[in-house]
Enzyme design. Structure first.
Site, short mmCIF file in Angstrom:
data_model
loop_
_atom_site.label_atom_id
_atom_site.label_comp_id
_atom_site.label_asym_id
_atom_site.label_seq_id
_atom_site.Cartn_x
_atom_site.Cartn_y
_atom_site.Cartn_z
N SER A 133 0.83 -1.35 0.10
CA SER A 133 0.05 0.24 0.10
C SER A 133 0.84 1.39 0.15
CB SER A 133 -0.97 0.01 1.37
OG SER A 133 -1.62 1.23 1.39
N TYR A 146 -1.47 -0.76 10.60
CA TYR A 146 -1.70 -0.93 9.16
C TYR A 146 -0.44 -0.54 8.40
CZ TYR A 146 -3.72 -0.91 4.41
OH TYR A 146 -3.76 -0.94 3.24
#
Length: 246
Positions: A133, A146
């Site tokens: 990501s 995350y």
């Protein structure tokens, strides 16, 4: 003979769209996810999709599935897309949230890599694609679990590429921005350059076919975050703090 693609996290969002993109282009697709019902719905949309109900963190189940494949069965493209996101509070870090996030986003990728590498169709330039990501490009608020997990995955992919350099396996690191998925719909903040999963699937399909080793999209968000990363460390921290307060 049709080429074979395996995609984890295929029951929704970008994984589902990518599974359909490959299947619609004549590929045989192993669609991997935990949800049996959602996989059945996906398989009903295209006969080229074979549902595989597996938890990517279950190494025993993954090993059993790989061993049960027909003799000589090989995979041309494996896309490790399964992931989760949990936000945490710095003044009371939720250890269980870190464990859950790293179990899927990191350990799940490592586990799949362990059992899928021997199945890749070496000799025909197969691809192992790992989804990270853009979140790890910049320190966002409450993203300790995350963002850190996605940074770990990116390093894993880059290091793996080095160790597989003497093979014909292409390791492709995929770093998307905000994609319109069930996970991102839970966000309560503005998501710039939000991309439809079908468009993301097109970028993945085209990029892997072109032999790319890194895919970042949307490009506009990539340019912004890379520019922020070039700022002096102190200034970057001040900007991150200001963004948190907005």
């Amino acid at each position: 003979m049709a080429k074979i693609c395996l995609i984890t996290g295929a029951s929704s969002g970008m994984g589902k769209a990518t599974a359909l993109r490959y299947a619609n282009n004549g590929w045989q697709v192993y669609a991997v996810a935990r949800s049996t019902d959602k996989l059945a719905e996906l398989a009903a949309q295209n006969a080229n999709i074979k549902p595989v109900s597996l938890d990517v963190t279950d190494s025993v189940a993954l090993a059993s599935w790989a061993a049960a494949l027909p003799a000589g069965q090989k995979i041309d493209v494996a896309i490790l897309n399964a992931g989760t996101c949990e936000y945490v509070d710095a003044d009371d870090l939720d250890l269980a949230a870190f464990e859950r996030t790293f179990a899927v986003n990191v350990q799940g990728v490592v586990c799949c890599t362990r059992y899928l590498l021997p199945l890749l169709n070496t000799g025909s330039h197969p691809t192992l694609a790992i989804v990270s990501s853009m979140s790890h490009f910049f320190p966002f608020t409450r993203a300790e679990a995350y963002g850190a997990s996605k940074a770990a995955v990116a390093y894993f992919a880059d290091s793996l590429r080095v160790d597989l350099a003497d093979t014909d396996i292409n390791v492709c690191l995929i770093e998307p921005g905000f994609i319109d998925t069930p996970l991102t719909r839970k966000n309560d903040f503005e998501m710039p350059f939000l991309m439809a999963p079908e468009k993301a699937a097109s970028r993945i399909f085209d990029g892997i076919n072109a032999g790319k080793s890194r895919l970042r999209f949307p490009r506009r968000l990539s340019f912004v975050l890379k520019a922020l990363g070039l700022l002096p460390y102190g200034l970057r921290n001040k900007l991150a703090k200001k963004m948190k307060q907005q």
